[in-house]
Design a protein around this motif. Structure first.
Motif, short mmCIF file in Angstrom:
data_model
loop_
_atom_site.label_atom_id
_atom_site.label_comp_id
_atom_site.label_asym_id
_atom_site.label_seq_id
_atom_site.Cartn_x
_atom_site.Cartn_y
_atom_site.Cartn_z
N LEU A 191 0.23 5.77 -4.00
CA LEU A 191 1.23 5.13 -4.86
C LEU A 191 2.49 5.16 -3.82
O LEU A 191 3.25 3.92 -3.95
N CYS A 192 2.76 6.00 -3.24
CA CYS A 192 3.79 5.79 -2.24
C CYS A 192 3.75 4.85 -1.27
O CYS A 192 4.60 4.04 -1.20
N ALA A 193 2.66 4.54 -0.76
CA ALA A 193 2.28 3.46 0.41
C ALA A 193 2.57 2.16 -0.32
O ALA A 193 3.03 1.00 -0.05
N ALA A 194 2.21 2.06 -1.66
CA ALA A 194 2.02 0.74 -2.46
C ALA A 194 3.61 0.45 -2.79
O ALA A 194 4.02 -0.91 -2.53
N HIS A 195 4.13 1.21 -3.17
CA HIS A 195 5.47 0.97 -3.45
C HIS A 195 6.42 0.43 -2.29
O HIS A 195 7.38 -0.46 -2.04
N VAL A 196 6.15 1.19 -0.98
CA VAL A 196 6.91 0.98 -0.02
C VAL A 196 6.52 -0.44 0.71
O VAL A 196 7.39 -1.16 1.13
N GLN A 197 5.38 -0.74 0.65
CA GLN A 197 4.59 -1.92 1.05
C GLN A 197 5.44 -3.22 0.23
O GLN A 197 5.76 -3.99 0.88
N VAL A 198 5.68 -2.97 -1.21
CA VAL A 198 6.13 -3.94 -1.94
C VAL A 198 7.68 -4.38 -1.47
O VAL A 198 8.06 -5.38 -1.28
#
Length: 213
Positions: free
Chosen positions: A93-100
């Motif tokens: 979840l953290c990686a996904a939000h940061v990526q966006v």
């Protein structure tokens, strides 16, 4: 229709462009003249489409104003779906939000996501109708991400383990937003990178405090 390497075809790209143009037009018009004074006809006309075509993209005027929420959630779910399955959904979840946020900031010019959210929030604050719909949209946002997390975990949406992940990450995101420096004189790209940095820092602190994290 998708082109090679999973890229959207011309028709799909045109639909995405029209949708984005409708959101931008609606936010600008409603911010300038008020939500109630703005009509679907005005929004559609500004993008050179008919009101009937507008309804193929958005069911209501409230929905187009809240379009940035749906755009963000769709991007986060897609990014989450692409994360490796390591068994740690908080990491994902953290990686996904940061990526966006990092991808939005890296666009040239940077994505208007941040500015759109600021305008949207002003309209929400001024319009009870939009505010009521935003509550429903918030519930949809949580459910969309919860469903993807549950799917990745191979569990039902209401499983306690899924609920623990979502509740923990919700609290971490709130802390990250509290620490986020949304300086008014910074451009959109800088602000979105700041958001990504705040998420990473908050999650790193959490990992340091969790035994075995």
């Amino acid at each position: 229709m998708m082109c090679a390497k999973g890229q959207p075809g011309l028709r799909e790209r045109k639909k995405m462009q029209t949708r984005s143009a409708l959101i931008s037009a609606a936010l600008e018009l409603c911010d300038q003249q008020g939500f109630d004074a703005t009509t679907v006809e005005q929004i559609a006309d500004s993008v050179d489409i008919s009101p009937r075509t507008f309804n193929r993209y958005f069911a209501t005027k409230e929905d187009v104003v809240l379009g940035p929420i749906e755009e963000l959630v769709t991007a986060v779910v897609a990014a989450l779906d692409a994360q490796p399955k390591t068994g740690n959904e908080l990491d994902a979840l953290c990686a996904a939000h940061v990526q966006v946020f990092e991808e939005a900031a890296s666009q040239d010019p940077p994505s208007p996501l941040f500015e759109q959210f600021m305008v949207m929030n002003r309209i929400v604050a001024a319009s009870p109708a939009v505010r009521a719909r935003s509550v429903e949209m918030g519930e949809w946002k949580t459910q969309a991400i919860r469903s993807k997390v549950a799917q990745r975990m191979g569990l039902a949406d209401d499983d306690m383990r899924v609920r623990v992940v979502m509740s923990t990450y919700g609290a971490l995101m709130q802390l990250a937003m509290d620490q986020w420096d949304m300086s008014g004189d910074a451009d959109s790209g800088v602000v979105m990178l700041g958001c990504a940095k705040s998420i990473k820092a908050t999650y790193a602190t959490f990992r340091e405090m969790v035994p075995g994290g």
